[in-house]
Enzyme design. Sequence first.
Site, short mmCIF file in Angstrom:
data_model
loop_
_atom_site.label_atom_id
_atom_site.label_comp_id
_atom_site.label_asym_id
_atom_site.label_seq_id
_atom_site.Cartn_x
_atom_site.Cartn_y
_atom_site.Cartn_z
N HIS A 203 0.80 -1.23 0.00
CA HIS A 203 0.00 0.00 0.00
C HIS A 203 0.83 1.27 0.00
O HIS A 203 0.28 2.36 -0.07
CB HIS A 203 -0.97 0.02 1.19
CG HIS A 203 -0.30 0.29 2.51
ND1 HIS A 203 0.39 -0.69 3.20
CD2 HIS A 203 -0.20 1.40 3.26
CE1 HIS A 203 0.88 -0.18 4.31
NE2 HIS A 203 0.54 1.09 4.38
C1 UD1 Z 1 -2.10 5.73 5.45
C2 UD1 Z 1 -0.82 6.25 6.07
C3 UD1 Z 1 0.22 5.14 6.08
C4 UD1 Z 1 -0.32 3.88 6.74
C5 UD1 Z 1 -1.63 3.49 6.10
C6 UD1 Z 1 -2.21 2.34 6.85
C7 UD1 Z 1 -0.29 8.62 5.69
C8 UD1 Z 1 0.53 9.57 4.91
N1 UD1 Z 1 -0.26 7.33 5.29
O1 UD1 Z 1 -1.82 5.41 4.10
O2 UD1 Z 1 1.33 5.57 6.84
O3 UD1 Z 1 0.61 2.86 6.56
O4 UD1 Z 1 -2.54 4.59 6.16
O5 UD1 Z 1 -3.06 1.56 6.09
O6 UD1 Z 1 -0.94 9.00 6.61
N2 UD1 Z 1 -9.12 4.99 0.95
C9 UD1 Z 1 -10.36 4.39 0.88
N3 UD1 Z 1 -11.02 4.17 2.05
C10 UD1 Z 1 -10.55 4.52 3.27
C11 UD1 Z 1 -9.30 5.15 3.31
C12 UD1 Z 1 -8.60 5.38 2.15
O7 UD1 Z 1 -10.84 4.05 -0.19
O8 UD1 Z 1 -11.22 4.27 4.28
C13 UD1 Z 1 -8.37 5.19 -0.29
C14 UD1 Z 1 -8.58 6.57 -0.92
O9 UD1 Z 1 -8.55 6.43 -2.31
C15 UD1 Z 1 -7.35 7.32 -0.46
C16 UD1 Z 1 -6.29 6.24 -0.44
O10 UD1 Z 1 -6.98 5.06 -0.03
O11 UD1 Z 1 -7.02 8.39 -1.31
C17 UD1 Z 1 -5.14 6.50 0.51
O12 UD1 Z 1 -5.61 6.74 1.83
P1 UD1 Z 1 -4.74 7.59 2.87
O13 UD1 Z 1 -5.34 7.55 4.21
O14 UD1 Z 1 -4.46 8.93 2.29
O15 UD1 Z 1 -3.34 6.87 2.87
P2 UD1 Z 1 -3.00 5.32 3.05
O16 UD1 Z 1 -2.38 4.85 1.78
O17 UD1 Z 1 -4.16 4.59 3.61
N1 UDP Z 2 -3.78 -5.55 8.59
C1 UDP Z 2 -5.12 -5.90 8.70
N2 UDP Z 2 -5.80 -6.18 7.56
C2 UDP Z 2 -5.24 -6.14 6.31
C3 UDP Z 2 -3.88 -5.77 6.22
C4 UDP Z 2 -3.18 -5.46 7.38
O1 UDP Z 2 -5.65 -5.97 9.81
O2 UDP Z 2 -5.94 -6.41 5.34
C5 UDP Z 2 -3.05 -5.24 9.83
C6 UDP Z 2 -1.71 -5.89 9.97
O3 UDP Z 2 -1.83 -7.18 10.56
C7 UDP Z 2 -0.97 -4.92 10.86
C8 UDP Z 2 -1.53 -3.58 10.45
O4 UDP Z 2 -2.76 -3.85 9.78
O5 UDP Z 2 -1.33 -5.14 12.22
C9 UDP Z 2 -0.59 -2.88 9.52
O6 UDP Z 2 -1.21 -1.78 8.98
P1 UDP Z 2 -0.85 -1.21 7.54
O7 UDP Z 2 -0.14 -2.23 6.75
O8 UDP Z 2 -2.11 -0.65 7.00
O9 UDP Z 2 0.07 0.04 7.89
P2 UDP Z 2 1.61 0.19 8.30
O10 UDP Z 2 1.92 -0.78 9.38
O11 UDP Z 2 2.42 -0.02 7.08
O12 UDP Z 2 1.69 1.60 8.75
#
Ligand code: UD1
Ligand code: UDP
Length: 354
Positions: A203
Amino acid sequence: MKIVSIVGARPQFIKAALVSRELRKAHQEILVHTGQHYDAGLSQVFFDELDIPEPAYNLGVGSDTHGKQTGKMMPAIEAVLVKEGPDMVLVYGDTNSTLAGAVTATKLGLPVAHVEAGPRMFDKSVPEEVNRVLTDHISSLLFAPTQTAVDNLNREGISRGVYLTGDVMLDSFLYFSEMAARKSRILSDLRLRKKQYLLVTVHRARNTDNRDNLESIVTALSSLEERIVFPLHPRTRKYLELYGQYDRLAASASISLIPPVGYLDSIVLARNASKVLTDSGGLQKEAYFSGVPCITIDEATSWPETLAGGWNTLAGARKQDIITAVRCLEPSGKQTAVFGDGNASQKIGSYLTP
Ligand code: UD1
Ligand code: UDP
């Protein structure tokens, strides 16, 4: 003390699960959800499964560019802080919600406690790195998950208020593993045999939003013979579709593309995989906790401890390096207790004394 805790994204709910319980033993906690993640599968499922208290406020910020998303959070957080008048604001990890909470609190003169302070990738092109560094530099209490994190902070001139607590993700992993093994049906639902599949998650912006990297990852996965389970973050699904890669992956009979899973399913999938391929910081650690070799689809890791003994390797998005690592990665050492003893949340609670 009155503590406002700020969460907003999936890993923060997992980190907050046990810390919140600990805080509520001695303090009044006001939980604020920024709304950065809002899909049920990225948010509500964690509150339900991990029995996290309903947030007192959901700011409903949603998705946007970094500037707009972080910007929208700040006045909304400010209004809550002014109304509640807490003694301290607690933030987790490295997301935009972390930064917005820390900056807003600091500008109001409120002390900030940062859970998971100190990890570094040493690459400011990574948005999370910027969030971490800035948050650490304005925090009063810095709860570091590892000695490496403490050393990183010290090198940046931060030593006051730094406490080595261990990693709260280990606390959650240990605490919820038994419940996960009992309740999760994911292995049978997907007809997965233990140690006979790869768990994949991707992601990070530099893998999803970059067409070359995403194509390279998809080519690597499509050429593997192993059974693969790939829970798709919505961001990843969006870019797979945009770059015409979704159908390539979906066409493979050995690959299960599934919606994001809840935490209980996630740790069951991680523990029973033969290998984990991921760019997730959290999953790199959970693979390590599980004794499962990890191939990191990134050029650097904020968790270098996992590289020792060959438990993790950095393959980037390079298809040949991913394929070679799937075939050859064989840890030679034992994992060590670098992430603590599973009592980080308690330690954090004990340091939060009035
Ligand atoms: C964010 C965090 C990242 C973390 C991740 C956990 C930042 C900069 N990044 O990344 O550190 O690892 O969360 O998963 O804060 N979207 C949906 N539904 C949702 C949320 C997001 O469809 O409920 C989609 C949207 O298209 C959005 C994209 O995901 O633009 C990215 O979401 P965003 O929260 O900006 O960043 P993440 O990639 O989730
Ligand atoms: N995770 C989850 N469902 C998923 C993918 C990840 O519950 O489909 C959990 C995973 O086990 C870990 C956490 O989400 O505990 C990690 O979050 P993510 O990968 O979104 O963010 P990051 O750790 O890179 O910030």
